[in-house]
Design an enzyme around this catalytic site. Structure first.
Site, PDB file in Angstrom:
ATOM      1  N   GLU A  83       0.826  -1.197   0.000  1.00 27.12           N
ATOM      2  CA  GLU A  83       0.000   0.000   0.000  1.00 27.12           C
ATOM      3  C   GLU A  83       0.863   1.251   0.000  1.00 27.12           C
ATOM      4  O   GLU A  83       1.961   1.263   0.562  1.00 27.12           O
ATOM      5  CB  GLU A  83      -0.922   0.020   1.220  1.00 27.12           C
ATOM      6  CG  GLU A  83      -2.045  -0.989   1.094  1.00 27.12           C
ATOM      7  CD  GLU A  83      -3.075  -0.875   2.204  1.00 27.12           C
ATOM      8  OE1 GLU A  83      -4.250  -1.182   1.929  1.00 27.12           O
ATOM      9  OE2 GLU A  83      -2.740  -0.508   3.333  1.00 27.12           O
ATOM     10  N   CYS A 111       0.961  -1.060  15.717  1.00 28.23           N
ATOM     11  CA  CYS A 111       0.970  -0.863  14.261  1.00 28.23           C
ATOM     12  C   CYS A 111       0.285  -2.010  13.536  1.00 28.23           C
ATOM     13  O   CYS A 111       0.609  -3.180  13.749  1.00 28.23           O
ATOM     14  CB  CYS A 111       2.417  -0.728  13.766  1.00 28.23           C
ATOM     15  SG  CYS A 111       2.525  -0.425  11.999  1.00 28.23           S
ATOM     16  N   GLY A 149       6.593  -1.572   6.258  1.00 29.90           N
ATOM     17  CA  GLY A 149       7.956  -2.081   6.250  1.00 29.90           C
ATOM     18  C   GLY A 149       8.955  -1.224   7.001  1.00 29.90           C
ATOM     19  O   GLY A 149       8.685  -0.090   7.372  1.00 29.90           O
ATOM     20  N   GLU A 150      10.118  -1.822   7.216  1.00 27.35           N
ATOM     21  CA  GLU A 150      11.211  -1.146   7.901  1.00 27.35           C
ATOM     22  C   GLU A 150      12.302  -0.842   6.864  1.00 27.35           C
ATOM     23  O   GLU A 150      13.020  -1.749   6.415  1.00 27.35           O
ATOM     24  CB  GLU A 150      11.736  -2.039   9.030  1.00 27.35           C
ATOM     25  CG  GLU A 150      13.048  -1.601   9.641  1.00 27.35           C
ATOM     26  CD  GLU A 150      13.090  -0.126  10.068  1.00 27.35           C
ATOM     27  OE1 GLU A 150      12.100   0.376  10.625  1.00 27.35           O
ATOM     28  OE2 GLU A 150      14.117   0.516   9.816  1.00 27.35           O
ATOM     29  N   SER A 178      12.215   6.792   7.494  1.00 30.46           N
ATOM     30  CA  SER A 178      11.876   6.584   8.900  1.00 30.46           C
ATOM     31  C   SER A 178      12.282   5.178   9.344  1.00 30.46           C
ATOM     32  O   SER A 178      12.148   4.221   8.586  1.00 30.46           O
ATOM     33  CB  SER A 178      10.365   6.767   9.077  1.00 30.46           C
ATOM     34  OG  SER A 178       9.999   6.574  10.424  1.00 30.46           O
ATOM     35  N   SER A 202      11.395   6.393  14.853  1.00 29.29           N
ATOM     36  CA  SER A 202      10.164   6.076  15.584  1.00 29.29           C
ATOM     37  C   SER A 202      10.558   5.671  16.987  1.00 29.29           C
ATOM     38  O   SER A 202      11.009   4.552  17.212  1.00 29.29           O
ATOM     39  CB  SER A 202       9.425   4.929  14.889  1.00 29.29           C
ATOM     40  OG  SER A 202       8.966   5.357  13.625  1.00 29.29           O
ATOM     41  N   LEU A 203      10.402   6.583  17.939  1.00 29.50           N
ATOM     42  CA  LEU A 203      10.898   6.332  19.292  1.00 29.50           C
ATOM     43  C   LEU A 203       9.782   5.834  20.213  1.00 29.50           C
ATOM     44  O   LEU A 203       9.867   4.749  20.779  1.00 29.50           O
ATOM     45  CB  LEU A 203      11.550   7.606  19.837  1.00 29.50           C
ATOM     46  CG  LEU A 203      12.259   7.484  21.179  1.00 29.50           C
ATOM     47  CD1 LEU A 203      13.390   6.474  21.145  1.00 29.50           C
ATOM     48  CD2 LEU A 203      12.802   8.855  21.623  1.00 29.50           C
ATOM     49  N   HIS A 204       8.769   6.645  20.411  1.00 27.48           N
ATOM     50  CA  HIS A 204       7.524   6.247  21.094  1.00 27.48           C
ATOM     51  C   HIS A 204       7.618   5.983  22.590  1.00 27.48           C
ATOM     52  O   HIS A 204       6.597   5.675  23.219  1.00 27.48           O
ATOM     53  CB  HIS A 204       6.872   5.026  20.424  1.00 27.48           C
ATOM     54  CG  HIS A 204       6.679   5.169  18.952  1.00 27.48           C
ATOM     55  ND1 HIS A 204       6.173   6.313  18.370  1.00 27.48           N
ATOM     56  CD2 HIS A 204       6.925   4.321  17.919  1.00 27.48           C
ATOM     57  CE1 HIS A 204       6.112   6.147  17.057  1.00 27.48           C
ATOM     58  NE2 HIS A 204       6.578   4.955  16.756  1.00 27.48           N
ATOM     59  N   ASN A 278      -3.741   6.284  15.606  1.00 24.32           N
ATOM     60  CA  ASN A 278      -4.810   5.924  14.680  1.00 24.32           C
ATOM     61  C   ASN A 278      -5.280   4.509  14.973  1.00 24.32           C
ATOM     62  O   ASN A 278      -4.508   3.567  14.845  1.00 24.32           O
ATOM     63  CB  ASN A 278      -4.315   6.022  13.237  1.00 24.32           C
ATOM     64  CG  ASN A 278      -3.940   7.450  12.883  1.00 24.32           C
ATOM     65  OD1 ASN A 278      -4.750   8.354  13.023  1.00 24.32           O
ATOM     66  ND2 ASN A 278      -2.702   7.657  12.469  1.00 24.32           N
TER      67      ASN A 278
END
Ligand code: SAH
Length: 366
Positions: A83, A111, A149-150, A178, A202-204, A278
């Protein structure tokens, strides 16, 4: 378009070297197919059409959000779902969110992509073809590798695609890659990339205990090592690294966690982007999220609730007080599950056998 195959095919026909360049120039300007390439002999156009598929991806479904965001579900030639998203902003910016893999082998708990089956790394051509698809709809000027994906697990192909984006209209300064902080790829990126491509982390979470709980990859590459590498990058390039921080109610959104985050990152090297969570539902094909975009799902995917506006504002305030640059990300495309973390290739596909879905090319979100 598979550019290696294109060149091989042209060479095999004994075509002059400039032919590949002609095809590429038409393609990045949004040509609909070989037929539009009027400075190529007709016979050659016909031959290319049968020998070199115009795109390595086929479009399987496309949805448009109330806010103008477009999400496209593609299939690779070997059947993997991919996507990508086009976001249109009021100021005229058109930004692409590109995928680097079909699915993702990592399992970040918030995620949706992490919950679907991992397919494989995408090739540079497959990544580029996502961008070219949207280029055929509109002019585009920004790209983020924040789809499925990473990217650091597939860095060579990601970089090969990113290096061709300027021709499509997207400069390196407007390209962001990212990562969860996958150190081998991150180190390679920092050592190798001379172009001013932006880096996002992406820490979070502000501490290892919490981060490992919500992002298992942290067990392998803990915060201190990842931050040190990002800081090195910011110092040598003099460009801030973006930090993404998804706001999960009661998990990582307390004011003291904001203060800890400020302390961890400092004022000079990072810019924090707070992301409203989200919701996505694992068991109902996402229809709950479509019908009630602001309702956190209660199904299997609904481990979390998003932080309230007030809570996000208070968290932001802590960072501002510490003079750490911070913004809150505008949510786009939530009504079509095109927003951050919602890409799970829910296969709303007519005419495809259920065999493929069950084989795991698709998702739990079926
Ligand atoms: N694997 C890379 C590239 C994907 S970027 C990375 O994680 O950085 C996608 C961004 O959306 C990441 O910052 C991710 O953490 C965030 N995200 C994932 N799920 C989300 C959700 N449900 N709501 C908001 N953001 C989410």
């Amino acid at each position: 378009m598979d550019l290696a195959l294109l060149e091989e095919t042209l060479r095999g026909r004994g075509e002059p070297a400039f032919r590949a360049k002609q095809v590429w120039e038409w393609t990045v300007r949004g040509a609909a197919g070989y037929d539009a390439m009027t400075n190529l002999p007709r016979a050659l156009r016909e031959e290319l059409a049968s020998a070199v598929p115009f795109s390595t991806l086929t479009v399987e479904a496309e949805r448009e959000s109330r806010d103008g965001t477009v999400k496209t579900l593609f299939r690779t030639a070997d059947g993997h779902p991919v996507e990508a998203v086009l976001m249109r902003y009021r100021d005229g910016r058109r930004s692409l969110c590109l995928s680097s893999q079909s699915g993702c082998p990592l399992t970040c708990t918030f995620c949706a992509t992490g919950a679907m089956a991992f397919g494989r790394n995408l090739t540079a051509s497959e990544i580029l073809d996502q961008a070219l698809h949207f280029r055929r709809l509109v002019r585009v000027d920004h790209a983020v590798f924040m789809g499925m994906g990473e990217p650091m697990l597939n860095l060579d192909e990601v970089l090969a695609a990113a290096r061709r984006l300027p021709a499509v209209g997207i400069t390196h300064r407007r390209t962001t890659i990212s990562t969860v902080g996958w150190l081998p790829g991150l180190r390679q990126f920092v050592a190798e990339v001379a172009e001013p491509i932006r880096l996002a982390l992406s820490l979070h979470a502000p501490d290892d205990e919490l981060r490992s709980r919500i992002m298992p990859v942290n067990e392998r590459y803990p915060i201190a090592d990842v931050i040190a590498e990002c800081r090195r990058h910011a110092e040598t390039t003099r460009r801030r690294v973006f930090v993404e921080y998804v706001m999960l109610a009661g998990v990582n959104d307390a004011p003291e966690q904001g203060r800890a985050l400020a302390q961890l990152l400092g004022r000079d090297h990072f810019k924090i982007n707070l992301i409203p969570y989200n919701p996505w539902a694992a068991s109902d094909g996402g229809t709950a999220a479509v019908a009630r975009p602001n309702t956190p799902p209660t199904a299997a995917g609904g481990l979390y609730e998003g932080s309230s506006r007030d809570r996000i504002a208070a968290f932001r305030h802590e960072l501002e007080r510490a003079r750490v640059p911070v913004t809150v990300r505008l949510t786009r495309g939530r009504d079509i599950e095109a927003a951050c973390g919602q890409l799970a290739a829910a296969p709303r596909v007519v005419g495809r056998g259920s065999r493929r879905s069950r084989a795991g090319a698709a998702t739990p979100a079926t």
